[in-house]
Write a protein that holds these residues in place. Structure first.
Motif, PDB file in Angstrom:
ATOM      1  N   ALA A 102       0.893  -1.534  -0.087  1.00 31.45           N
ATOM      2  CA  ALA A 102       0.366   0.003  -0.003  1.00 31.45           C
ATOM      3  C   ALA A 102       0.561   1.690   0.533  1.00 31.45           C
ATOM      4  O   ALA A 102       0.640   1.969  -0.560  1.00 31.45           O
ATOM      5  CB  ALA A 102      -1.368   0.027   1.430  1.00 31.45           C
ATOM      6  N   SER A 103       1.911   1.009   1.030  1.00 31.77           N
ATOM      7  CA  SER A 103       3.302   1.910   0.678  1.00 31.77           C
ATOM      8  C   SER A 103       3.356   3.110  -0.714  1.00 31.77           C
ATOM      9  O   SER A 103       3.729   3.885  -0.856  1.00 31.77           O
ATOM     10  CB  SER A 103       4.074   2.188   1.437  1.00 31.77           C
ATOM     11  N   GLU A 104       4.164   1.145  -1.582  1.00 33.57           N
ATOM     12  CA  GLU A 104       4.848   1.987  -2.649  1.00 33.57           C
ATOM     13  C   GLU A 104       3.020   2.184  -3.020  1.00 33.57           C
ATOM     14  O   GLU A 104       3.610   3.879  -4.862  1.00 33.57           O
ATOM     15  CB  GLU A 104       4.506   1.018  -3.431  1.00 33.57           C
ATOM     16  N   ALA A 105       1.882   2.065  -2.617  1.00 33.12           N
ATOM     17  CA  ALA A 105       1.050   2.466  -4.589  1.00 33.12           C
ATOM     18  C   ALA A 105       0.369   3.572  -4.058  1.00 33.12           C
ATOM     19  O   ALA A 105       0.063   4.578  -5.139  1.00 33.12           O
ATOM     20  CB  ALA A 105      -0.388   1.554  -4.005  1.00 33.12           C
ATOM     21  N   ARG A 106       0.768   3.753  -2.287  1.00 35.10           N
ATOM     22  CA  ARG A 106       0.535   5.683  -2.061  1.00 35.10           C
ATOM     23  C   ARG A 106       2.239   6.250  -2.723  1.00 35.10           C
ATOM     24  O   ARG A 106       0.992   7.160  -3.183  1.00 35.10           O
ATOM     25  CB  ARG A 106       0.527   5.319  -0.830  1.00 35.10           C
ATOM     26  N   ALA A 107       2.970   6.334  -2.876  1.00 37.15           N
ATOM     27  CA  ALA A 107       3.740   6.709  -3.540  1.00 37.15           C
ATOM     28  C   ALA A 107       3.561   7.256  -5.169  1.00 37.15           C
ATOM     29  O   ALA A 107       3.605   8.368  -5.535  1.00 37.15           O
ATOM     30  CB  ALA A 107       5.070   6.191  -3.302  1.00 37.15           C
ATOM     31  N   HIS A 108       3.022   6.477  -5.190  1.00 38.30           N
ATOM     32  CA  HIS A 108       2.009   6.283  -7.003  1.00 38.30           C
ATOM     33  C   HIS A 108       1.652   7.153  -7.499  1.00 38.30           C
ATOM     34  O   HIS A 108       1.453   8.341  -7.947  1.00 38.30           O
ATOM     35  CB  HIS A 108       2.253   5.024  -7.950  1.00 38.30           C
ATOM     36  N   MET A 109       0.474   6.783  -6.263  1.00 35.06           N
ATOM     37  CA  MET A 109      -0.470   8.171  -6.568  1.00 35.06           C
ATOM     38  C   MET A 109       0.138   9.872  -5.918  1.00 35.06           C
ATOM     39  O   MET A 109      -0.822  10.783  -6.301  1.00 35.06           O
ATOM     40  CB  MET A 109      -1.746   7.768  -5.265  1.00 35.06           C
ATOM     41  N   MET A 110       0.917   9.757  -4.940  1.00 31.70           N
ATOM     42  CA  MET A 110       1.069  10.656  -4.745  1.00 31.70           C
ATOM     43  C   MET A 110       1.711  11.626  -5.724  1.00 31.70           C
ATOM     44  O   MET A 110       1.763  12.683  -5.684  1.00 31.70           O
ATOM     45  CB  MET A 110       1.857  11.070  -3.324  1.00 31.70           C
ATOM     46  N   GLU A 111       2.883  10.902  -6.604  1.00 28.67           N
ATOM     47  CA  GLU A 111       3.136  11.881  -7.906  1.00 28.67           C
ATOM     48  C   GLU A 111       2.499  12.243  -8.835  1.00 28.67           C
ATOM     49  O   GLU A 111       2.647  12.902  -9.145  1.00 28.67           O
ATOM     50  CB  GLU A 111       4.337  10.279  -8.139  1.00 28.67           C
ATOM     51  N   ALA A 112       1.155  11.528  -8.863  1.00 21.12           N
ATOM     52  CA  ALA A 112       0.440  11.208  -9.876  1.00 21.12           C
ATOM     53  C   ALA A 112      -0.358  12.591  -9.669  1.00 21.12           C
ATOM     54  O   ALA A 112      -0.619  13.516  -9.942  1.00 21.12           O
ATOM     55  CB  ALA A 112      -0.581  10.298 -10.058  1.00 21.12           C
ATOM     56  N   ALA A 113      -0.473  12.853  -8.150  1.00 20.62           N
ATOM     57  CA  ALA A 113      -1.091  13.745  -7.800  1.00 20.62           C
ATOM     58  C   ALA A 113      -0.472  15.094  -7.773  1.00 20.62           C
ATOM     59  O   ALA A 113      -1.272  16.122  -8.546  1.00 20.62           O
ATOM     60  CB  ALA A 113      -2.134  13.984  -6.247  1.00 20.62           C
ATOM     61  N   ALA A 114       1.039  14.926  -7.573  1.00 22.84           N
ATOM     62  CA  ALA A 114       1.543  16.007  -7.604  1.00 22.84           C
ATOM     63  C   ALA A 114       2.070  16.781  -9.434  1.00 22.84           C
ATOM     64  O   ALA A 114       1.757  18.030  -9.280  1.00 22.84           O
ATOM     65  CB  ALA A 114       2.960  15.528  -7.482  1.00 22.84           C
ATOM     66  N   GLU A 115       2.278  15.762  -9.935  1.00 19.34           N
ATOM     67  CA  GLU A 115       2.236  16.151 -11.548  1.00 19.34           C
ATOM     68  C   GLU A 115       0.274  17.247 -12.207  1.00 19.34           C
ATOM     69  O   GLU A 115       0.653  17.489 -12.119  1.00 19.34           O
ATOM     70  CB  GLU A 115       1.839  14.782 -12.312  1.00 19.34           C
TER      71      GLU A 115
END
Lengths: 341, 157, 263
Positions: A102-115
């Protein structure tokens, strides 16, 4: 006839999981295009709450509402490898794997949101209600659903994560036999009150008082449910259940649930439970899981209580009326051991 | 041997099936009518997982000759909810954590429904008797007894 | 499957025996069929509603063989037998298990038949024969026929006692069951009948205990004598619930508790 009261105590230092030849558990997490998250496991829910607890853990680690998380435990063909649901390892091993995935998925989610928000991922946080916002500026935000849509239809990015938690194999020191079979222990102490009929050897368990140290009770209702049901199973093992009533002679084995005995709803024992929380450092949010130890201490506590009541020490399960009566007759009558307090 | 035609009402719907001679009602419900809510536990009448109501009274469907269901009114757990609205017993079982693995639950629910249909305010002892033919391996029975009492009139959550 | 709608038609049916079984409540025959039905060739199913009737007849009550334990429990005339009917399984089994079926139920089942034995019931066969239940139970397995009904004398509830010893509560098969008919006249017991269940391959009478009590007042000395003689007539064996040794040890104790409850 005299009914003799007895009290017995037992405590347990219970290892969470087994050493095996190394004990891995895996989890996969991925988002759907509408911002829901699917957790894929091969750990099976037998009713002990695997799905509920891993769903809570995943939601917490992802930072999304629990309603947006789905757990699929159904199929070891399509899910990632897991050693199985046994040895009270589920919450600890699988929960840790879920946190990592879940932490790895969260990191991808935050990167996508940041973009989408044109900020650095490090400046973002989740509110647990389905939104991702800039720290200190809650109005600069994007929903998890919008993030998932953008990631998959615009950015070409998956919001997914892989997690594995491994307890490494522990070799045995050839000189001392020393090994580290497990990394964390749960604990319990339990007091049984019962009566023994000195003419028939019949036992009635009248009260259970227990304290269980489970790290953190990740779902307190499920923990309580498991402890109550587990204590019933402990009573059942201690006093009733056997496939070989004349062991080691195998004759007269029960052929149905009328002869394979288990206590019925007329033998519900009042049970006071204290749940103690002492979060374990290597456990998911500190939770160790009650598992098997909810049944285990009941057995020695009952054996001790029978001894306390009539002075008969039974060392073979189940503790049947016949074994107790034979013991009473052999010593010339009940010998109550007395109680303090 | 030729199959035998049998017709009955299943949760208020008319059902017509062909059943094997000497086969039981549980098989007819599960394989014939596709109602998987009654469970096969022991086939010996000792676990209660297959409990259904026949003309309002609890029966063990595994010990009921399928063709003896002719013209009878059968109720199973699949018919408990009205649309999306759960039966008071179902709600009470959920809120009271009265199931773990869930295998005994349909039989428990039907045994409890039979009691409450006849006796809306049962005592604890009457509840215990009502489920005395139903085995549960997980809960220790107490949450089930409590849930049934919680579902009784005036105490529904 | 042979279905017989009217009891009068029984004559044209094959005689029950090892390969022809009468299906009543299903608790014995369906169970056997579910596990392959080895040895069961044909099933006789009797659907005559008259077979389920319970009504007063002469000085007693006639119970149709297809009456269920639930039917017995709904009959006020049979109040003395209610404790025995109440402990035959849970509610679903009580809705299914029949009085006639209980007469043929093997160890450890047959608690209701045991109570009928203590009550000195008569067994009525479909062909018109009637015999005391003790004779019927004694020839069980060697005789053929279809039981149509039993008749029980009218029993004073206070003079009939039933006790079932199970390992589990509230439902459990018998480790043993005891029924005692203790008629009294002028401070003394009349002809006492005591039955034991699960203390042999069929319900049996504790003849020694009966003789120790009949004609005497129910005082401590008589109870002592009855308990001392309680195993006469019984033939307990090992089973998954308890050994022969244990059954012999506790039979006098449970009989004493039943009798002291009456005093």
């Amino acid at each position: 006839m005299t009914l003799h009261s007895g009290r017995g105590f037992a405590c347990i230092n219970y290892p969470i999981g087994m050493n095996l030849g190394g004990d891995p558990a895996q989890a996969l997490v991925h988002s759907t295009p509408d911002g829901k998250f699917m957790v894929t496991l091969s750990a099976i829910d037998l009713g002990q709450g695997m799905k509920s607890v891993t769903r809570q853990i995943a939601a917490e680690a992802l930072g999304v509402p629990i309603d947006d998380v789905y757990v699929d435990t159904a199929d070891s063909d399509t899910g990632p490898h897991d050693m199985g649901s046994f040895a009270s390892r589920g919450t600890h091993r699988v929960g840790n794997a879920v946190i990592r995935a879940a932490s790895e998925a969260r990191a991808h989610m935050m990167e996508a949101a940041a973009e989408e928000l044109e900020v650095s991922p490090a400046d973002l946080d989740t509110d647990g209600a389905g939104n991702i916002h800039v720290k200190g500026a809650p109005t600069r935000r994007i929903t998890v659903a919008e993030t998932a849509i953008a990631a998959q239809f615009k950015q070409g990015r998956t919001l997914s994560g892989r997690g594995i938690f491994l307890i490494e194999p522990s070799g045995v020191d050839p000189d001392t036999g020393e090994m580290s079979p497990v990394t964390c222990f749960a604990h319990a102490a339990l007091i049984i009150d019962l009566t023994v009929d000195d003419e028939t050897g019949e036992v009635e368990v009248t009260k259970i008082n227990s304290a269980y140290e489970v790290g953190r009770a990740l779902n307190s209702r499920l923990v309580e449910q498991q402890l109550i049901g587990g204590a019933w199973m402990g009573v059942s093992h201690a006093l009733y259940e056997t496939t070989e009533p004349y062991y080691p002679d195998r004759r007269e084995g029960p052929l149905d649930f009328n002869a394979y005995l288990m206590p019925g709803p007329g033998e519900i024992v009042p049970h006071d439970i204290a749940i103690l929380e002492r979060p374990a450092p290597d456990a998911p949010f500190g939770g160790k899981g009650p598992g098997e130890m909810c049944a285990n201490p009941v057995l020695p506590a009952i054996a001790n209580a029978v001894y306390n009541a009539v002075g008969v020490r039974i060392d073979a399960l189940p503790i049947t009326p016949e074994k107790i009566l034979r013991g009473i007759l052999a010593q010339g009558g009940a010998r109550p051991q007395g109680q303090r307090g | 041997m030729p199959k035998i035609p049998v017709r009955f009402t299943l949760n208020e719907a008319e059902v017509g099936l062909f059943v094997e001679p000497q086969s039981n009602l549980l098989e007819a419900l599960r394989r014939g009518a596709g109602d998987l809510s009654p469970k096969y536990g022991c086939g010996q009448g000792t676990c209660g997982a297959c409990t259904v109501l026949i003309d309002g009274e609890p029966h063990l469907s595994c010990l009921t000759l399928a063709e003896a269901a002719e013209g009878r009114r059968i109720e199973t757990t699949a018919g408990l909810a009205q649309g999306s609205s759960l039966h008071a017993l179902q709600t009470a079982f959920i809120e009271g954590f009265a199931a773990q693995c869930g295998y005994c639950t349909p039989g428990m629910l039907m045994a409890a429904k039979a009691l409450l249909d006849r006796n809306p305010r049962p005592s604890r002892e009457e509840v215990i008797d009502a489920i005395s033919g139903n085995l549960c391996r997980c809960t220790g029975y107490e949450p089930i007894v409590d849930a049934i009492l919680a579902a009784t009139e005036g105490r529904a959550a | 499957m042979i279905e017989i709608e009217r009891l009068d038609d029984v004559a044209r049916a094959p005689a029950p025996g090892p390969d022809v079984r009468v299906l009543a409540g299903g608790t014995l025959v369906m169970r056997a069929l579910n596990y392959g039905g080895h040895g069961i060739g044909r099933i006789l199913r009797l659907t005559d509603p008259a077979l389920r009737e319970i009504h007063s007849e002469g000085g007693g009550v006639r119970i149709g063989a297809a009456a269920t334990m639930a039917d017995v429990l709904a009959a006020p005339d049979l109040a003395a037998l209610h404790p025995a009917a109440q402990v035959v399984g849970g509610p679903a089994i009580r809705n299914m298990a029949t009085v006639g079926g209980n007469l043929f139920a093997p160890h450890p089942y047959g608690d209701f038949a045991m109570a009928l034995l203590a009550a000195n019931a008569q067994v009525h066969w479909a062909d018109g024969r009637a015999e005391p239940i003790e004779a019927m139970l004694g020839a069980r397995g060697r005789s053929a026929g279809i039981v149509a009904a039993v008749t029980v004398p009218r029993l004073q509830h206070s003079e009939f006692r039933f006790r079932k010893v199970s390992r589990t509560k509230p439902k459990g098969v018998s480790l043993m069951s005891i029924a005692a008919h203790l008629p009294r006249a002028g401070g003394r017991l009349g002809d006492v009948r005591i039955g034991f269940g699960a203390m042999g391959d069929r319900p049996l009478r504790a003849t020694g205990a009966e003789q120790a009590l009949s004609g005497r007042s129910l005082d401590p000395a008589a109870i002592d004598a009855a308990c001392a003689a309680c195993l006469d007539g019984l033939a307990p064996a090992d089973d998954p619930l308890a050994s022969e040794w244990y059954r012999r040890q506790v039979a006098p104790i449970h009989l004493r508790r039943l009798l002291e409850e009456v005093r």
